[in-house]
Design an enzyme around this catalytic site. Structure first.
Site, PDB file in Angstrom:
ATOM      1  N   GLU A 166     -19.402 -27.490 -54.959  1.00 22.53           N
ATOM      2  CA  GLU A 166     -20.279 -26.314 -54.886  1.00 22.53           C
ATOM      3  C   GLU A 166     -20.946 -26.002 -56.230  1.00 22.53           C
ATOM      4  O   GLU A 166     -20.778 -24.920 -56.813  1.00 22.53           O
ATOM      5  CB  GLU A 166     -19.508 -25.102 -54.361  1.00 22.53           C
ATOM      6  CG  GLU A 166     -18.959 -25.371 -52.981  1.00 22.53           C
ATOM      7  CD  GLU A 166     -18.594 -24.117 -52.220  1.00 22.53           C
ATOM      8  OE1 GLU A 166     -18.543 -23.035 -52.801  1.00 22.53           O
ATOM      9  OE2 GLU A 166     -18.360 -24.230 -51.002  1.00 22.53           O
ATOM     10  N   GLU A 371     -15.066 -28.306 -46.091  1.00 28.55           N
ATOM     11  CA  GLU A 371     -14.526 -26.947 -45.913  1.00 28.55           C
ATOM     12  C   GLU A 371     -15.155 -26.288 -44.692  1.00 28.55           C
ATOM     13  O   GLU A 371     -16.374 -26.364 -44.523  1.00 28.55           O
ATOM     14  CB  GLU A 371     -14.795 -26.059 -47.142  1.00 28.55           C
ATOM     15  CG  GLU A 371     -14.049 -26.492 -48.376  1.00 28.55           C
ATOM     16  CD  GLU A 371     -14.317 -25.581 -49.572  1.00 28.55           C
ATOM     17  OE1 GLU A 371     -14.617 -24.392 -49.376  1.00 28.55           O
ATOM     18  OE2 GLU A 371     -14.265 -26.091 -50.710  1.00 28.55           O
TER      19      GLU A 371
HETATM   20  C1  BGP Z   1     -15.666 -22.076 -51.354  1.00 27.03           C
HETATM   21  C2  BGP Z   1     -14.746 -22.758 -52.363  1.00 27.03           C
HETATM   22  C3  BGP Z   1     -13.304 -22.704 -52.016  1.00 27.03           C
HETATM   23  C4  BGP Z   1     -12.892 -21.398 -51.331  1.00 27.03           C
HETATM   24  C5  BGP Z   1     -13.877 -21.023 -50.236  1.00 27.03           C
HETATM   25  C6  BGP Z   1     -13.542 -19.697 -49.587  1.00 27.03           C
HETATM   26  O1  BGP Z   1     -16.757 -21.599 -52.078  1.00 27.03           O
HETATM   27  O2  BGP Z   1     -15.095 -24.137 -52.479  1.00 27.03           O
HETATM   28  O3  BGP Z   1     -12.596 -22.889 -53.239  1.00 27.03           O
HETATM   29  O4  BGP Z   1     -12.763 -20.381 -52.270  1.00 27.03           O
HETATM   30  O5  BGP Z   1     -15.168 -20.931 -50.763  1.00 27.03           O
HETATM   31  O6  BGP Z   1     -14.033 -18.665 -50.413  1.00 27.03           O
HETATM   32  P1  BGP Z   1     -13.236 -17.309 -50.484  1.00 27.03           P
HETATM   33  O7  BGP Z   1     -11.841 -17.672 -50.884  1.00 27.03           O
HETATM   34  O8  BGP Z   1     -13.954 -16.482 -51.499  1.00 27.03           O
HETATM   35  O9  BGP Z   1     -13.296 -16.719 -49.095  1.00 27.03           O
END
Ligand code: BGP
Length: 471
Positions: A166, A371
């Site tokens: 990201e 993800e």
């Molecule tokens: C993405 C990241 C992850 C995780 C996910 C969920 O941006 O790659 O590391 O954090 O988001 O985000 P959050 O935990 O803020 O809901």
């Protein structure tokens, strides 16, 4: 004419799950690990820090055994740069090298493919102090040589490599660049220079990967939230196209084509955000594009026009984490057609199919979803039961759309829900749980950290065992 329709997933489809080093390992200063910008910069008194996280550093065998019980074919994790090079460059930390060697061997022992993210937000603080981190071109060689070390050390067992997680979030969240202060526009200007340096570093790393003859695929893990025009008004449609470029496609155009599109370069020029580019940078990106793409998808956003006014002149940005609104360009608005999570992320499985089609049409790379998941306030009930039916429904509907996208001709070769186990959310602590496995701790009460299989774990176990038939 016979049309091939894919009623089921390929037998080799990689059913996986994911985590990231800083959110799952803990042990932030154990066994020689150096400090990252996350350890130093991301201090929020309302949520836990990352010092213990899910204590995975001390529970590798137990956690990998659970992954094997789940039936994972692939496990996505990131390597903490400062466990390998505590200062980001220079001396190697043998204990850090040994930790990931052990994790990879445990995975291989259980026939689970390691999918390694080289860098997932936890940038070495020492490189920020040495020369400003990603703001300096010195960052390029330090990243490339760190990646080269990983290829030489683990490349015999790791076939799938994600370069940067990201990158757009790194650029837009100043603390992840090691920046302090609150001059939002100056931080954006610096961010676009950092972005350029990260793209050069990625291309050089792919070049090194190929020169070393490492077997496998390599590419970025990008965040991609599909956008929809808030109405059929042509101004909203135009705003949604501009949003897609400014939020996502500017970066993929660089990675895949070594190109700043005319519109994006004009966008940067108008705001004095243009980075300095050295001869050969763009050719390098063009010559060494990714050979696979990791896609992080959670939600879609409805986009409306946001006309500049006296109060909000062109370029004005509602100070936000990511471009949420920019006068004269676009604004994110609620989408009444979609339900949202407790954190307001609009749940849009069809948006995932559209995302996959858009990426396929623009960049035509093999894709693994790195993800996709639903953060929620999970409740641990009597007898260690966690009834996360909402998460089962979220994942089920998104998996259905992945198969439809495959039917649309998109080459998707894997799917990794976020996250394998509960971990510390980057911005929301332990309360925002994503795991298929519950970790028994709270933000400020470590409890016993025991692992508990949620209902979604048992459901996903059947999905994997049936290769996606039994949803
Ligand atoms: C993405 C990241 C992850 C995780 C996910 C969920 O941006 O790659 O590391 O954090 O988001 O985000 P959050 O935990 O803020 O809901």
């Amino acid at each position: 004419m016979e049309y091939k329709s894919y009623s089921s997933f390929d037998p080799n489809f990689l059913w996986g799950a994911g985590t990231s080093s800083f959110q799952v390992e803990g042990a932030v200063q154990e066994d020689g690990k150096g400090l990252s910008v996350i350890d130093v910069m991301q201090k929020n008194p309302d949520i836990t820090d990352f010092s213990v996280a899910s204590d995975h550093y001390n529970r590798v065998e137990e956690d990998v055994a659970l992954m094997a019980e789940l039936g994972l074919k692939v496990y996505r994790f990131s390597i903490a740069w400062t466990r390998i090079f505590p200062d980001g460059n220079g001396e190697v930390n043998e204990k850090g090298v040994a930790f990931y060697d052990h994790l990879i061997n445990e995975l291989i022992k259980h026939n689970i493919e390691p999918l390694v993210t080289i860098y997932h937000f936890d940038y070495p603080q020492s490189l920020v102090e040495q020369y400003g981190g990603w703001l300096s071109r010195k960052s390029i060689e330090d990243y490339r040589s760190y990646a080269e070390f990983l290829f030489k050390t683990y490349g015999d067992r790791v076939k799938y490599w994600l370069t940067i997680n990201e990158q757009d979030h790194v650029v837009r969240i100043p603390t992840r660049l090691g920046l302090t202060g609150d001059d939002h526009y100056e931080q954006l200007r610096l961010g676009y220079q950092a972005n350029h340096n990260m793209c050069v570093a990625t291309a050089l790393t792919i070049k090194t990967f190929q020169e070393l003859g490492i077997e496998g695929k390599i590419g970025p893990a990008i965040s991609y939230s599909m956008v929809h025009p808030a109405s059929s008004s042509p101004d909203d449609v135009l705003a949604s196209k501009d949003a897609m470029l400014i939020k996502h496609n500017y970066l993929m155009d660089l990675h895949c084509y070594g190109k700043y599109s005319h519109m994006f370069w004009r966008y940067l020029e108008e705001r004095n955000f243009t980075p300095s580019i050295e001869d050969g940078d763009l050719d390098l990106m063009k010559q060494y594009p990714p050979t696979m793409l990791g896609v992080n998808y959670y939600f879609s956003e409805a986009i409306s026009a946001f006309p500049a006014t006296k109060e909000y002149p062109i370029g004005y940005q509602k100070k936000a984490l990511l471009p949420e609104a920019e006068a004269g360009v676009f604004e994110v608005v609620n989408n009444e057609n979609l339900a949202a999570t407790d954190w307001g992320w609009e749940i849009d499985p069809v948006g995932l199919r559209l995302t996959l089609r858009e990426l396929h049409e623009r960049y035509n790379l093999p894709i693994i979803i790195t993800e996709n998941g639903m953060g929620a306030y999970d409740k641990l009930e009597e007898e260690d039961v966690v009834r996360d039916d909402y998460r089962i429904s979220y994942l089920r509907e998104h998996i259905k759309q992945v198969l439809l996208a495959i039917n649309d001709g998109v080459n998707v070769f894997g799917y990794c829900p976020w996250s394998f186990m509960d971990i510390v959310s980057g911005r929301n602590g332990m309360a925002k749980r994503y795991g298929l496995v519950y970790v028994n701790r709270e933000d400020f009460d470590l409890k016993d950290m025991r692992r508990i299989k949620k209902e979604s774990f048992k459901w996903y176990q059947k999905v994997i065992a049936s290769n996606g038939e039994d949803l």
